[in-house]
Enzyme design. Structure first.
Site, PDB file in Angstrom:
ATOM      1  N   GLY A  50      40.020  29.831  43.666  1.00  0.00           N
ATOM      2  CA  GLY A  50      40.792  30.290  44.815  1.00  0.00           C
ATOM      3  C   GLY A  50      40.242  29.694  46.093  1.00  0.00           C
ATOM      4  O   GLY A  50      39.077  29.291  46.156  1.00  0.00           O
ATOM      5  N   GLN A  56      38.688  28.987  54.903  1.00  0.00           N
ATOM      6  CA  GLN A  56      37.578  28.312  54.219  1.00  0.00           C
ATOM      7  C   GLN A  56      37.710  26.793  54.346  1.00  0.00           C
ATOM      8  O   GLN A  56      36.739  26.073  54.137  1.00  0.00           O
ATOM      9  CB  GLN A  56      37.557  28.671  52.736  1.00  0.00           C
ATOM     10  N   CYS A  94      31.729  32.075  45.431  1.00  0.00           N
ATOM     11  CA  CYS A  94      32.556  31.760  46.596  1.00  0.00           C
ATOM     12  C   CYS A  94      32.181  30.368  47.084  1.00  0.00           C
ATOM     13  O   CYS A  94      30.992  30.075  47.257  1.00  0.00           O
ATOM     14  CB  CYS A  94      32.309  32.787  47.703  1.00  0.00           C
ATOM     15  N   LEU A  95      33.196  29.533  47.287  1.00  0.00           N
ATOM     16  CA  LEU A  95      32.940  28.168  47.746  1.00  0.00           C
ATOM     17  C   LEU A  95      32.251  28.136  49.106  1.00  0.00           C
ATOM     18  O   LEU A  95      31.549  27.178  49.421  1.00  0.00           O
ATOM     19  CB  LEU A  95      34.248  27.374  47.795  1.00  0.00           C
ATOM     20  N   HIS A 146      39.792  38.718  46.716  1.00  0.00           N
ATOM     21  CA  HIS A 146      38.752  37.893  47.343  1.00  0.00           C
ATOM     22  C   HIS A 146      39.369  36.983  48.418  1.00  0.00           C
ATOM     23  O   HIS A 146      38.871  36.919  49.548  1.00  0.00           O
ATOM     24  CB  HIS A 146      38.054  37.068  46.253  1.00  0.00           C
ATOM     25  N   GLU A 147      40.452  36.295  48.065  1.00  0.00           N
ATOM     26  CA  GLU A 147      41.066  35.344  49.007  1.00  0.00           C
ATOM     27  C   GLU A 147      41.772  36.052  50.167  1.00  0.00           C
ATOM     28  O   GLU A 147      41.712  35.585  51.308  1.00  0.00           O
ATOM     29  CB  GLU A 147      42.031  34.399  48.288  1.00  0.00           C
ATOM     30  N   HIS A 171      39.293  36.986  52.650  1.00  0.00           N
ATOM     31  CA  HIS A 171      38.935  35.844  53.506  1.00  0.00           C
ATOM     32  C   HIS A 171      39.873  35.713  54.701  1.00  0.00           C
ATOM     33  O   HIS A 171      39.410  35.571  55.825  1.00  0.00           O
ATOM     34  CB  HIS A 171      38.976  34.531  52.716  1.00  0.00           C
TER      35      HIS A 171
END
Length: 173
Positions: free
Chosen positions: A51, A56, A93-94, A135-136, A139
């Site tokens: 994701g 991000q 997480c990226l 999660h996304e 963000h």
């Protein structure tokens, strides 16, 4: 915000400020929006994520891409409308390279969004897919997964957080 034309996206890492901003609603879903979603998807794949939220990638818009359970979702202005149950899964997480945390979230979620064609869609998701969406969407609301863990969990990963912060600061010099 970066422009879609000739865009060169990168992953923004903690503690870069854009990760703490609530992203702006997308007013019109057009070719530029679709280009951004495609670029985000490519960036996510390069970095082996499941994701990615627009902030991000340095873009202040309410856009997310998620790939799980053999499905790709490119969503505009997504929002969770209902949550049910509880699940605790390890998440990466990226924007926090190398960090994995067990986070408690809803086991099942319902969300509404616009598709990349600008059409309203409703999605029901469970387990890993539900966690990825939460999660996304966190963000694009300026919430990071470290905000969802206990003080003691944060304390345990403090050395890793300091290392990520140091790398981010060095890269941005």
């Amino acid at each position: 915000m970066q422009e879609a034309k000739g865009m060169k996206l990168r992953i923004y890492t903690w503690p870069e400020q854009i990760l703490r901003k609530r992203c702006k609603d997308v007013l019109i879903v057009d070719d530029e929006t679709r280009n951004i979603l495609s670029e985000m998807y490519a960036l996510m794949k390069i970095h082996k994520g499941i994701g990615l939220a627009a902030n991000q990638a340095g873009i202040n818009l309410r856009l997310i891409v998620v790939e799980a359970e053999d499905k790709v979702f490119k969503l505009v202005n997504p929002q969770i409308t209902k949550r049910e149950g509880r699940i605790a899964l390890k998440e990466g997480c990226l924007s926090f390279p190398g960090l994995e945390l067990e986070v408690k979230r809803a086991k099942k979620v319902w969300l509404s969004a616009l598709s990349e064609k600008g059409e309203p869609i409703d999605i029901e998701a469970e387990d890993v897919l539900a966690v990825a969406f939460q999660h996304e969407i966190d963000h694009i609301n300026g919430i990071e997964f470290i905000d969802r863990i206990s003080f003691w969990q944060k304390f345990k990963v403090l050395p890793q957080l300091k290392k990520i912060k140091r790398r981010t600061v060095e890269r941005n010099r």
